[in-house]
Write a protein that holds these residues in place. Structure first.
Motif, PDB file in Angstrom:
ATOM      1  N   LYS A  38      -7.800  -1.946  -2.419  1.00 23.30           N
ATOM      2  CA  LYS A  38      -7.670  -0.939  -3.475  1.00 23.30           C
ATOM      3  C   LYS A  38      -8.439   0.334  -3.124  1.00 23.30           C
ATOM      4  CE  LYS A  38      -9.388  -3.770  -6.451  1.00 23.30           C
ATOM      5  NZ  LYS A  38      -9.616  -4.923  -5.580  1.00 23.30           N
ATOM      6  N   THR A  39      -9.646   0.193  -2.664  1.00 20.02           N
ATOM      7  CA  THR A  39     -10.449   1.362  -2.310  1.00 20.02           C
ATOM      8  C   THR A  39      -9.853   2.083  -1.117  1.00 20.02           C
ATOM      9  OG1 THR A  39     -12.432   0.333  -3.209  1.00 20.02           O
ATOM     10  CG2 THR A  39     -12.766   2.140  -1.656  1.00 20.02           C
ATOM     11  N   MET A  40      -9.355   1.351  -0.144  1.00 20.35           N
ATOM     12  CA  MET A  40      -8.735   1.981   1.027  1.00 20.35           C
ATOM     13  C   MET A  40      -7.498   2.776   0.617  1.00 20.35           C
ATOM     14  SD  MET A  40     -10.471   1.568   3.791  1.00 20.35           S
ATOM     15  CE  MET A  40      -9.307   1.923   5.073  1.00 20.35           C
ATOM     16  N   ILE A  41      -6.739   2.279  -0.342  1.00 20.31           N
ATOM     17  CA  ILE A  41      -5.573   3.018  -0.834  1.00 20.31           C
ATOM     18  C   ILE A  41      -6.029   4.330  -1.466  1.00 20.31           C
ATOM     19  CG2 ILE A  41      -3.756   3.020  -2.603  1.00 20.31           C
ATOM     20  CD1 ILE A  41      -3.428   0.001  -2.018  1.00 20.31           C
ATOM     21  N   ALA A  68       0.846  -1.199   0.000  1.00 24.70           N
ATOM     22  CA  ALA A  68       0.000   0.000   0.000  1.00 24.70           C
ATOM     23  C   ALA A  68       0.878   1.244   0.000  1.00 24.70           C
ATOM     24  CB  ALA A  68      -0.924   0.000   1.211  1.00 24.70           C
ATOM     25  N   LYS A  69       1.953   1.232   0.782  1.00 21.45           N
ATOM     26  CA  LYS A  69       2.878   2.364   0.790  1.00 21.45           C
ATOM     27  C   LYS A  69       3.484   2.551  -0.589  1.00 21.45           C
ATOM     28  CE  LYS A  69       6.906   4.391   3.039  1.00 21.45           C
ATOM     29  NZ  LYS A  69       7.159   5.199   1.882  1.00 21.45           N
ATOM     30  N   GLN A  70       3.823   1.461  -1.246  1.00 19.25           N
ATOM     31  CA  GLN A  70       4.384   1.542  -2.590  1.00 19.25           C
ATOM     32  C   GLN A  70       3.373   2.194  -3.557  1.00 19.25           C
ATOM     33  OE1 GLN A  70       5.121  -2.304  -4.334  1.00 19.25           O
ATOM     34  NE2 GLN A  70       6.616  -1.473  -5.772  1.00 19.25           N
ATOM     35  N   ALA A  71       2.110   1.807  -3.457  1.00 17.01           N
ATOM     36  CA  ALA A  71       1.078   2.382  -4.322  1.00 17.01           C
ATOM     37  C   ALA A  71       0.881   3.866  -4.005  1.00 17.01           C
ATOM     38  CB  ALA A  71      -0.235   1.627  -4.151  1.00 17.01           C
ATOM     39  N   LEU A  72       0.835   4.222  -2.727  1.00 21.14           N
ATOM     40  CA  LEU A  72       0.675   5.628  -2.350  1.00 21.14           C
ATOM     41  C   LEU A  72       1.863   6.472  -2.803  1.00 21.14           C
ATOM     42  CD1 LEU A  72      -0.836   5.204   1.210  1.00 21.14           C
ATOM     43  CD2 LEU A  72      -1.975   6.175  -0.792  1.00 21.14           C
ATOM     44  N   ASP A  73       3.059   5.928  -2.665  1.00 18.92           N
ATOM     45  CA  ASP A  73       4.248   6.654  -3.134  1.00 18.92           C
ATOM     46  C   ASP A  73       4.173   6.900  -4.638  1.00 18.92           C
ATOM     47  OD1 ASP A  73       5.227   6.688  -0.559  1.00 18.92           O
ATOM     48  OD2 ASP A  73       6.678   5.061  -0.886  1.00 18.92           O
ATOM     49  N   ARG A  74       3.733   5.898  -5.382  1.00 17.14           N
ATOM     50  CA  ARG A  74       3.612   6.036  -6.835  1.00 17.14           C
ATOM     51  C   ARG A  74       2.560   7.081  -7.194  1.00 17.14           C
ATOM     52  NH1 ARG A  74       5.633   6.250 -11.721  1.00 17.14           N
ATOM     53  NH2 ARG A  74       4.315   5.334 -13.286  1.00 17.14           N
ATOM     54  N   LEU A  75       1.425   7.054  -6.510  1.00 19.83           N
ATOM     55  CA  LEU A  75       0.377   8.044  -6.759  1.00 19.83           C
ATOM     56  C   LEU A  75       0.865   9.451  -6.444  1.00 19.83           C
ATOM     57  CD1 LEU A  75      -2.685   6.098  -5.355  1.00 19.83           C
ATOM     58  CD2 LEU A  75      -2.309   6.744  -7.745  1.00 19.83           C
ATOM     59  N   ASN A  76       1.625   9.595  -5.370  1.00 25.97           N
ATOM     60  CA  ASN A  76       2.155  10.916  -5.010  1.00 25.97           C
ATOM     61  C   ASN A  76       3.154  11.417  -6.054  1.00 25.97           C
ATOM     62  OD1 ASN A  76       0.682  11.483  -2.660  1.00 25.97           O
ATOM     63  ND2 ASN A  76       1.957  10.077  -1.510  1.00 25.97           N
ATOM     64  N   LEU A  77       3.933  10.511  -6.641  1.00 25.42           N
ATOM     65  CA  LEU A  77       4.834  10.919  -7.727  1.00 25.42           C
ATOM     66  C   LEU A  77       4.043  11.453  -8.913  1.00 25.42           C
ATOM     67  CD1 LEU A  77       7.513   8.068  -7.776  1.00 25.42           C
ATOM     68  CD2 LEU A  77       7.867  10.466  -7.161  1.00 25.42           C
ATOM     69  N   LEU A  78       2.903  10.820  -9.204  1.00 22.22           N
ATOM     70  CA  LEU A  78       2.083  11.273 -10.321  1.00 22.22           C
ATOM     71  C   LEU A  78       1.491  12.655 -10.053  1.00 22.22           C
ATOM     72  CD1 LEU A  78       0.196   7.996 -11.272  1.00 22.22           C
ATOM     73  CD2 LEU A  78       2.165   9.027 -12.408  1.00 22.22           C
ATOM     74  N   VAL A  79       1.091  12.912  -8.825  1.00 26.35           N
ATOM     75  CA  VAL A  79       0.524  14.216  -8.486  1.00 26.35           C
ATOM     76  C   VAL A  79       1.572  15.306  -8.659  1.00 26.35           C
ATOM     77  CG1 VAL A  79      -0.357  15.611  -6.571  1.00 26.35           C
ATOM     78  CG2 VAL A  79      -1.243  13.324  -6.936  1.00 26.35           C
TER      79      VAL A  79
END
Length: 100
Positions: free
Chosen positions: A70-73, A38-49
């Protein structure tokens, strides 16, 4: 109720003296449980932002079996990135997820 509460966090110990309705609400409240993927997914999303706007923007797809978080992320991402005037795509994404 046992008086041996050494296994509880301080927040949990504080709830022990509260009325039943308060304890039930605390149990039913949404909470984030950290796990590495989940941290990996959040880090990736933050890079996109934070990515500069361009004609070919990068994207990411989060997929997995039902009940995998997925929804919680996405909810955690939206909580961590409140909408503002600069991040309109985040606003649209979070509004979409919260309207479901």
């Amino acid at each position: 109720m046992s008086t041996d509460n050494v296994h509880l966090t301080q927040a949990a110990k504080d709830l022990l003296g509260e009325p039943d309705i308060v304890r039930v609400r605390a149990i039913q409240a949404r909470r984030w449980i950290f796990y590495p993927r989940a941290k990996q997914a959040l880090d990736r999303l933050n890079l996109l932002v934070d990515h500069p706007r361009g004609t070919r923007m990068p994207s990411v797809a989060i997929y997995g079996d039902s009940g995998m978080g997925k929804t919680m992320i996405m909810e955690k991402f939206c909580d961590n990135n409140p909408p503002d005037l600069i991040r309109r795509p985040v606003f649209r994404l979070c509004r979409f997820w919260r309207s479901r």
